[in-house]
Design an enzyme around this catalytic site. Structure first.
Site, mmCIF file in Angstrom:
data_model
loop_
_atom_site.group_PDB
_atom_site.id
_atom_site.type_symbol
_atom_site.label_atom_id
_atom_site.label_comp_id
_atom_site.label_asym_id
_atom_site.label_seq_id
_atom_site.Cartn_x
_atom_site.Cartn_y
_atom_site.Cartn_z
ATOM 1 C CG PHE A 47 -13.271 1.667 6.972
ATOM 2 C CD1 PHE A 47 -12.796 1.150 5.780
ATOM 3 C CD2 PHE A 47 -13.985 0.819 7.823
ATOM 4 C CE1 PHE A 47 -13.019 -0.165 5.421
ATOM 5 C CE2 PHE A 47 -14.213 -0.513 7.483
ATOM 6 C CZ PHE A 47 -13.729 -1.005 6.274
ATOM 7 C CE1 TYR B 101 -9.522 -2.686 0.280
ATOM 8 C CE2 TYR B 101 -8.599 -0.783 -0.842
ATOM 9 C CZ TYR B 101 -8.438 -1.925 -0.067
ATOM 10 O OH TYR B 101 -7.168 -2.296 0.349
ATOM 11 C CE LYS C 87 -4.029 -2.181 2.178
ATOM 12 N NZ LYS C 87 -5.043 -2.094 3.285
ATOM 13 N NE ARG D 125 -6.667 -11.979 5.255
ATOM 14 C CZ ARG D 125 -7.347 -10.827 5.209
ATOM 15 N NH1 ARG D 125 -7.514 -10.175 4.053
ATOM 16 N NH2 ARG D 125 -7.847 -10.312 6.287
ATOM 17 C CB THR E 253 -7.544 -5.464 9.742
ATOM 18 O OG1 THR E 253 -8.123 -6.574 9.058
ATOM 19 C CG2 THR E 253 -7.793 -4.185 8.962
ATOM 20 C CD GLU F 136 -9.038 -8.823 -3.891
ATOM 21 O OE1 GLU F 136 -7.903 -9.229 -3.535
ATOM 22 O OE2 GLU F 136 -9.922 -8.499 -3.091
ATOM 23 C CG ASN G 267 -3.772 -2.226 6.799
ATOM 24 O OD1 ASN G 267 -3.625 -1.836 5.639
ATOM 25 N ND2 ASN G 267 -4.801 -2.969 7.173
ATOM 26 C CG HIS H 76 -5.448 -6.187 -0.462
ATOM 27 N ND1 HIS H 76 -6.698 -6.064 0.120
ATOM 28 C CD2 HIS H 76 -5.582 -7.118 -1.448
ATOM 29 C CE1 HIS H 76 -7.546 -6.884 -0.501
ATOM 30 N NE2 HIS H 76 -6.900 -7.530 -1.446
ATOM 31 N NE ARG I 183 -2.733 -5.662 6.925
ATOM 32 C CZ ARG I 183 -3.893 -6.152 6.525
ATOM 33 N NH1 ARG I 183 -4.477 -7.114 7.218
ATOM 34 N NH2 ARG I 183 -4.478 -5.697 5.435
HETATM 35 N N1 UDP Z 1 -9.814 -0.372 7.190
HETATM 36 C C1 UDP Z 1 -9.898 0.816 7.928
HETATM 37 N N2 UDP Z 1 -10.616 0.806 9.098
HETATM 38 C C2 UDP Z 1 -11.250 -0.290 9.561
HETATM 39 C C3 UDP Z 1 -11.171 -1.486 8.823
HETATM 40 C C4 UDP Z 1 -10.438 -1.497 7.639
HETATM 41 O O1 UDP Z 1 -9.342 1.829 7.534
HETATM 42 O O2 UDP Z 1 -11.891 -0.227 10.640
HETATM 43 C C5 UDP Z 1 -9.035 -0.381 5.934
HETATM 44 C C6 UDP Z 1 -7.692 -1.090 6.069
HETATM 45 O O3 UDP Z 1 -6.747 -0.429 5.227
HETATM 46 C C7 UDP Z 1 -8.030 -2.484 5.571
HETATM 47 C C8 UDP Z 1 -9.031 -2.174 4.456
HETATM 48 O O4 UDP Z 1 -9.784 -1.080 4.949
HETATM 49 O O5 UDP Z 1 -6.882 -3.176 5.153
HETATM 50 C C9 UDP Z 1 -9.956 -3.298 4.075
HETATM 51 O O6 UDP Z 1 -10.615 -3.745 5.252
HETATM 52 P P1 UDP Z 1 -10.789 -5.311 5.558
HETATM 53 O O7 UDP Z 1 -11.754 -5.439 6.683
HETATM 54 O O8 UDP Z 1 -11.074 -6.044 4.291
HETATM 55 O O9 UDP Z 1 -9.334 -5.711 6.116
HETATM 56 P P2 UDP Z 1 -8.180 -6.630 5.486
HETATM 57 O O10 UDP Z 1 -8.847 -7.721 4.706
HETATM 58 O O11 UDP Z 1 -7.329 -5.734 4.629
HETATM 59 O O12 UDP Z 1 -7.422 -7.154 6.685
HETATM 60 MG MG MG Z 2 -10.255 -7.586 3.207
#
Ligand code: UDP
Ligand code: MG
Length: 138
Positions: free
Chosen positions: A57, A49, A9, A85, A91, A126, A112, A115, A102
């Protein structure tokens, strides 16, 4: 072998940790099958997204993801989606296991660093989003 989609990112590209993150992914057993450096447009970030469009958010996430260059990559490994993952961690970096990408490099729950696709179906979608020239890269 299976494939997944990662994005280094804009926070990580901007602070000079992209190379270390890619090295960590390679050390974890992933092979790079496609990569590009790009700055996402707002339309691209909104579309990528879209699943989060109702979340509070969303607008901030789109602003962050378009704030500078990022590095989408298609990665290959056995059980690629689940293993990526594990390597990237939770996250929120405060909840990420020690040693995960992370935990090491993320600044906040939003900024973070990386992705990772969350299912094989989304990985296919994707990878096609960033590498539309082939339905299976590599
Ligand atoms: N995100 C955020 N606030 C939140 C949750 C997610 O800013 O409370 C952002 C963060 O950059 C995250 C992305 O949105 O990586 C996508 O969210 P997701 O829940 O899919 O998390 P991920 O799969 O990336 O762990
Ligand atoms: Mg996600």
């Amino acid at each position: 072998m299976s494939q997944t989609l990662t994005i280094i990112k804009p926070d990580a590209v901007g602070n000079g940790t992209a190379g270390r993150i890619i090295a960590q992914l390679e050390s974890a057993g992933f092979t790079l099958r496609a990569a590009r450096l790009m700055t996402m447009t707002p339309a691209q970030a909104r579309s990528f997204y879209d699943v989060h469009r109702e979340r509070p958010f969303y607008e901030s996430l789109v602003a962050f993801m378009t704030s500078g260059p990022c590095i989408p990559m298609a990665l290959e490994a056995p059980d690629a989606v689940r293993r990526l993952r594990q390597v990237i961690g939770a996250t929120d970096p405060a909840e990420a296991d020690p040693g995960t990408v992370r935990a090491l490099y993320a600044e906040s729950k939003e900024r973070n660093a990386i992705h990772g696709s969350d299912s094989d179906e989304n990985a296919r979608r994707e990878i096609g989003f960033f590498f539309p020239e082939c339905d299976r890269v590599g």
